[in-house]
Design a protein around this motif. Structure first.
Motif, PDB file in Angstrom:
ATOM      1  N   SER A 234      90.605   4.282   4.860  1.00 35.54           N
ATOM      2  CA  SER A 234      90.399   2.885   4.524  1.00 35.54           C
ATOM      3  C   SER A 234      91.710   2.120   4.480  1.00 35.54           C
ATOM      4  O   SER A 234      91.819   1.106   3.826  1.00 35.54           O
ATOM      5  N   ALA A 235      92.709   2.613   5.177  1.00 39.08           N
ATOM      6  CA  ALA A 235      94.012   1.980   5.155  1.00 39.08           C
ATOM      7  C   ALA A 235      93.941   0.595   5.781  1.00 39.08           C
ATOM      8  O   ALA A 235      93.210   0.362   6.741  1.00 39.08           O
ATOM      9  N   SER A 236      94.707  -0.315   5.205  1.00 39.66           N
ATOM     10  CA  SER A 236      94.758  -1.660   5.739  1.00 39.66           C
ATOM     11  C   SER A 236      95.667  -1.690   6.946  1.00 39.66           C
ATOM     12  O   SER A 236      96.273  -0.695   7.329  1.00 39.66           O
ATOM     13  N   GLU A 237      95.761  -2.880   7.580  1.00 37.44           N
ATOM     14  CA  GLU A 237      96.596  -3.001   8.754  1.00 37.44           C
ATOM     15  C   GLU A 237      98.057  -2.749   8.437  1.00 37.44           C
ATOM     16  O   GLU A 237      98.840  -2.399   9.315  1.00 37.44           O
ATOM     17  N   THR A 238      98.459  -2.929   7.198  1.00 34.29           N
ATOM     18  CA  THR A 238      99.852  -2.686   6.821  1.00 34.29           C
ATOM     19  C   THR A 238     100.133  -1.215   6.586  1.00 34.29           C
ATOM     20  O   THR A 238     101.271  -0.823   6.383  1.00 34.29           O
ATOM     21  N   GLY A 239      99.084  -0.387   6.576  1.00 34.26           N
ATOM     22  CA  GLY A 239      99.266   1.051   6.386  1.00 34.26           C
ATOM     23  C   GLY A 239      99.096   1.492   4.952  1.00 34.26           C
ATOM     24  O   GLY A 239      99.141   2.677   4.668  1.00 34.26           O
ATOM     25  N   ALA A 240      98.891   0.568   4.016  1.00 37.08           N
ATOM     26  CA  ALA A 240      98.728   0.938   2.610  1.00 37.08           C
ATOM     27  C   ALA A 240      97.264   1.259   2.347  1.00 37.08           C
ATOM     28  O   ALA A 240      96.386   0.440   2.589  1.00 37.08           O
ATOM     29  N   ALA A 241      96.980   2.475   1.867  1.00 34.08           N
ATOM     30  CA  ALA A 241      95.609   2.892   1.609  1.00 34.08           C
ATOM     31  C   ALA A 241      95.027   2.119   0.440  1.00 34.08           C
ATOM     32  O   ALA A 241      95.682   1.913  -0.574  1.00 34.08           O
ATOM     33  N   THR A 242      93.793   1.662   0.587  1.00 36.79           N
ATOM     34  CA  THR A 242      93.146   0.924  -0.501  1.00 36.79           C
ATOM     35  C   THR A 242      92.189   1.807  -1.291  1.00 36.79           C
ATOM     36  O   THR A 242      91.741   1.418  -2.368  1.00 36.79           O
ATOM     37  N   GLN A 243      91.850   2.993  -0.768  1.00 35.58           N
ATOM     38  CA  GLN A 243      91.026   3.928  -1.520  1.00 35.58           C
ATOM     39  C   GLN A 243      91.304   5.339  -1.035  1.00 35.58           C
ATOM     40  O   GLN A 243      91.794   5.549   0.060  1.00 35.58           O
ATOM     41  N   GLY A 244      91.027   6.297  -1.898  1.00 38.34           N
ATOM     42  CA  GLY A 244      91.255   7.689  -1.532  1.00 38.34           C
ATOM     43  C   GLY A 244      91.421   8.567  -2.748  1.00 38.34           C
ATOM     44  O   GLY A 244      90.970   8.238  -3.852  1.00 38.34           O
ATOM     45  N   ASP A 245      92.107   9.681  -2.557  1.00 35.56           N
ATOM     46  CA  ASP A 245      92.299  10.664  -3.619  1.00 35.56           C
ATOM     47  C   ASP A 245      93.631  10.468  -4.311  1.00 35.56           C
ATOM     48  O   ASP A 245      94.649  10.177  -3.663  1.00 35.56           O
ATOM     49  N   ILE A 246      93.641  10.655  -5.623  1.00 34.34           N
ATOM     50  CA  ILE A 246      94.876  10.577  -6.397  1.00 34.34           C
ATOM     51  C   ILE A 246      95.688  11.848  -6.173  1.00 34.34           C
ATOM     52  O   ILE A 246      95.164  12.959  -6.243  1.00 34.34           O
ATOM     53  N   ALA A 247      96.981  11.698  -5.887  1.00 39.03           N
ATOM     54  CA  ALA A 247      97.838  12.843  -5.608  1.00 39.03           C
ATOM     55  C   ALA A 247      98.456  13.429  -6.868  1.00 39.03           C
ATOM     56  O   ALA A 247      98.707  14.638  -6.943  1.00 39.03           O
ATOM     57  N   ASP A 248      98.702  12.610  -7.862  1.00 34.27           N
ATOM     58  CA  ASP A 248      99.367  13.075  -9.099  1.00 34.27           C
ATOM     59  C   ASP A 248      99.273  11.947 -10.117  1.00 34.27           C
ATOM     60  O   ASP A 248      98.818  10.846  -9.808  1.00 34.27           O
ATOM     61  N   GLY A 249      99.711  12.208 -11.323  1.00 34.72           N
ATOM     62  CA  GLY A 249      99.714  11.156 -12.319  1.00 34.72           C
ATOM     63  C   GLY A 249      99.900  11.672 -13.729  1.00 34.72           C
ATOM     64  O   GLY A 249      99.803  12.879 -13.991  1.00 34.72           O
ATOM     65  N   THR A 250     100.187  10.763 -14.638  1.00 34.67           N
ATOM     66  CA  THR A 250     100.382  11.102 -16.044  1.00 34.67           C
ATOM     67  C   THR A 250      99.604  10.127 -16.926  1.00 34.67           C
ATOM     68  O   THR A 250      99.374   8.974 -16.563  1.00 34.67           O
ATOM     69  N   LEU A 251      99.213  10.628 -18.088  1.00 37.35           N
ATOM     70  CA  LEU A 251      98.531   9.826 -19.098  1.00 37.35           C
ATOM     71  C   LEU A 251      99.307   9.935 -20.394  1.00 37.35           C
ATOM     72  O   LEU A 251      99.517  11.038 -20.910  1.00 37.35           O
ATOM     73  N   GLY A 252      99.732   8.818 -20.929  1.00 32.39           N
ATOM     74  CA  GLY A 252     100.418   8.794 -22.208  1.00 32.39           C
ATOM     75  C   GLY A 252      99.500   8.260 -23.288  1.00 32.39           C
ATOM     76  O   GLY A 252      98.955   7.151 -23.167  1.00 32.39           O
ATOM     77  N   TRP A 253      99.287   9.061 -24.331  1.00 33.19           N
ATOM     78  CA  TRP A 253      98.374   8.654 -25.418  1.00 33.19           C
ATOM     79  C   TRP A 253      98.741   9.423 -26.673  1.00 33.19           C
ATOM     80  O   TRP A 253      98.929  10.638 -26.643  1.00 33.19           O
ATOM     81  N   GLY A 254      98.806   8.723 -27.790  1.00 31.27           N
ATOM     82  CA  GLY A 254      99.166   9.360 -29.046  1.00 31.27           C
ATOM     83  C   GLY A 254      97.977   9.691 -29.921  1.00 31.27           C
ATOM     84  O   GLY A 254      98.157  10.098 -31.079  1.00 31.27           O
ATOM     85  N   VAL A 255      96.744   9.516 -29.408  1.00 25.10           N
ATOM     86  CA  VAL A 255      95.495   9.646 -30.163  1.00 25.10           C
ATOM     87  C   VAL A 255      95.486   8.560 -31.247  1.00 25.10           C
ATOM     88  O   VAL A 255      94.882   7.521 -31.069  1.00 25.10           O
ATOM     89  N   LYS A 256      96.142   8.817 -32.383  1.00 18.43           N
ATOM     90  CA  LYS A 256      96.340   7.781 -33.405  1.00 18.43           C
ATOM     91  C   LYS A 256      97.498   8.197 -34.289  1.00 18.43           C
ATOM     92  O   LYS A 256      97.510   9.308 -34.841  1.00 18.43           O
ATOM     93  N   GLN A 257      98.451   7.298 -34.437  1.00  9.90           N
ATOM     94  CA  GLN A 257      99.686   7.621 -35.156  1.00  9.90           C
ATOM     95  C   GLN A 257      99.400   8.037 -36.592  1.00  9.90           C
ATOM     96  O   GLN A 257      99.979   9.012 -37.097  1.00  9.90           O
ATOM     97  N   SER A 258      98.475   7.355 -37.259  1.00  7.24           N
ATOM     98  CA  SER A 258      98.186   7.691 -38.656  1.00  7.24           C
ATOM     99  C   SER A 258      97.574   9.086 -38.761  1.00  7.24           C
ATOM    100  O   SER A 258      97.791   9.792 -39.748  1.00  7.24           O
TER     101      SER A 258
END
Length: 500
Positions: A234-258
């Motif tokens: 689904s890549a656009s004419e510029t070559g940047a994909a607009t949909q697909g599979d995530i290659a990597d990533g991180t999630l930052g969350w502290g649950v709750k500080q208290s």
């Protein structure tokens, strides 16, 4: 294992296909002339990732494929080979049976079952298998409903009531299973007709027709598997994909500080342990979960990402038992525009419930934008759900604002994640923690406590609460045994853990 109610019986495979002698002609012996024989297919399905983690982790069990079945490395999905069956060009139904079996066993939790004669029926949209346990075999047990697609790759599955009985947890009924892929092992040399109807020039049905199981389509619209599964499709004419599979990533969350403060420095006098790919920032800080997988669509502004890692909160120790022993793992973020959900597998005092919706999410913008092949969202508001409140045993009420969520996902293998190197080693947490004078074993980010944490798996430590085929169960809030009184005063009702 409880008896399995067979609420529906799958359609049987069509009559046998005989291979005629001579020039390889196929003699079809089915009752319907519209049925063409199929062979050399493979079915790949992992049942459910969290269930595989439970079996090899908390249950200390194993998966043993045999007879042509295999399992991918690192406790991955299962593949059943030798698929044979029929394709009905009138109804466009594909019916296949596969060789091999899968034994699932845990001596610790007391279950031993075998799946065999795995079958896929696109007409009935289901997966079935024979289930053997305790010397008794139930035939054609429906394990999952399938959202059938033309390519038959990455199809969504949903576990049935019967599957919940087989797997030992009522919470699995209706839960999303792993994606299903059914492909021919040896691709055909001739491009198949996307309509599934026999070509006027090739009236003889053969196994190489590689049928598509859905309805009619234009004969010029013959999508290949790569067109629907490759992010670049689904890549656009510029070559940047607009949909697909995530290659990597991180999630930052502290649950709750208290809550972190309560566990480490408050009345619980406990500790926090991050493991399995999760880390905790120093000074009893936030957690970072890593190695994201999932999908994105920047045109539709949707995203679903699952992260590795677990965090365990343990406290109120008395004679070796804990009144608080809570673990979050398998965190998943799903966004549709500016709103979404944060789900996790929750274990409390040895009892597990999968895919609990912990929080409703609200982002500042409904527009998902990628910069340098990275989508980043900061300070996403997280409000506790009713199920999340039960997960905390009533410690917080529904609607309580939790710590905000920070999310960064890479859309390509060479994309650079914030504060990382693009290979899954990023994230703000350094895992150093504070306190914890003992050996941290295989975990990272242990905070508080003065004793030895020992080796843990998936953030779960200590003896298991119960054994048997009813584990994991769906119980949550009652097991936490933690309540909050009105005002600033905190009253803790510490309950001894049930003995195994």
């Amino acid at each position: 294992m409880a008896a399995i109610s067979r609420s529906r019986r799958p359609l049987a495979l069509a009559a046998a296909v005989a291979v005629a002698l001579g020039a390889g002609a196929l003699a079809v012996t089915s009752a319907s002339a519209a049925e063409a024989p199929l062979k050399d297919y493979e079915l790949t399905w992992g049942i459910k990732q969290s269930y595989r983690s439970y079996v090899t982790g908390m249950a200390a069990g194993s998966f043993t494929p045999a007879g042509g079945a295999t399992q991918a490395a690192d406790n991955g999905a299962f593949t059943f080979a030798g698929g044979t069956g029929t394709y009905d060009s009138d109804t466009h139904a594909v019916r296949l049976g596969f060789a091999g079996s899968l034994k699932i066993a845990s001596k610790l939790h007391g279950f031993d079952l075998t799946l065999s004669d795995v079958r896929f029926d696109s007409g009935a949209a289901e997966i079935t298998a024979d289930v053997t346990s305790g010397g008794t075999t139930q035939d054609d047990v429906p394990l999952a409903d399938v959202t059938v697609t033309r390519t038959m790759t990455g199809m969504e599955t949903r576990l049935t009531k019967e599957a919940a009985t087989v797997l030992g947890s009522a919470s699995y009924e209706g839960a999303a299973g792993d994606p299903l892929t059914v492909v021919q092992k040896t691709p055909p040399t001739q491009s198949p007709s996307p309509t599934g109807s026999p070509s006027s020039t090739s009236p003889s049905p053969t196994a190489s027709t590689s049928p598509k199981p859905t309805g009619s389509a234009s004969s010029t619209a013959s999508p290949s598997a790569s067109q629907t599964t490759s992010p670049s499709a689904s890549a656009s004419e510029t070559g940047a994909a607009t949909q697909g599979d995530i290659a990597d990533g991180t999630l930052g969350w502290g649950v709750k500080q208290s809550f972190r403060t309560y566990v480490v420095d408050g009345p619980a006098k406990g500790r926090i342990t991050a493991s399995g790919g999760a880390t905790q920032a120093s000074g009893n800080g936030d957690f970072t979960f890593t190695e994201a997988t999932g999908t994105y669509d920047t045109d539709a502004d949707t995203l679903k990402a699952a992260f590795k890692g677990a965090v365990n909160f343990k406290g109120h120790e008395a004679n070796g038992s804990y009144g608080l022993d809570l673990t979050f793992s398998g965190l998943t973020v799903e966004l549709d525009g500016a709103t979404g959900e944060l789900t996790a597998d929750v274990e409390s005092l040895g009892r597990t419930s999968d895919d609990v919706v912990l929080a409703h999410l609200t982002a500042d913008s409904s527009d998902l934008k990628a910069e340098d092949d990275v989508i980043s969202l900061d300070d996403v508001t997280a409000e506790l759900t009713k199920a999340g409140a039960q997960a905390f045993g009533g410690f917080y009420t529904e609607g309580t604002v939790l710590d905000p969520v920070d999310l960064s996902v890479a859309l390509s293998d060479d994309a650079q994640l914030p504060d990382g190197d693009g290979d899954g080693n990023g994230g703000s947490g350094n895992g150093s923690g504070t306190g914890g004078s003992g050996d941290s074993g295989t975990t990272s980010g242990t905070t508080g406590g003065g004793g030895t944490t020992g080796s843990t798996t998936g953030g779960v430590t200590g003896a298991l609460a119960s054994t048997g085929s009813d584990v994991p169960t769906g119980a949550l809030g009652a097991a936490a045994a933690v309540t909050v009184a009105a005002g600033a005063g905190v009253v803790i009702a510490v309950r001894r853990r049930r003995q195994a």
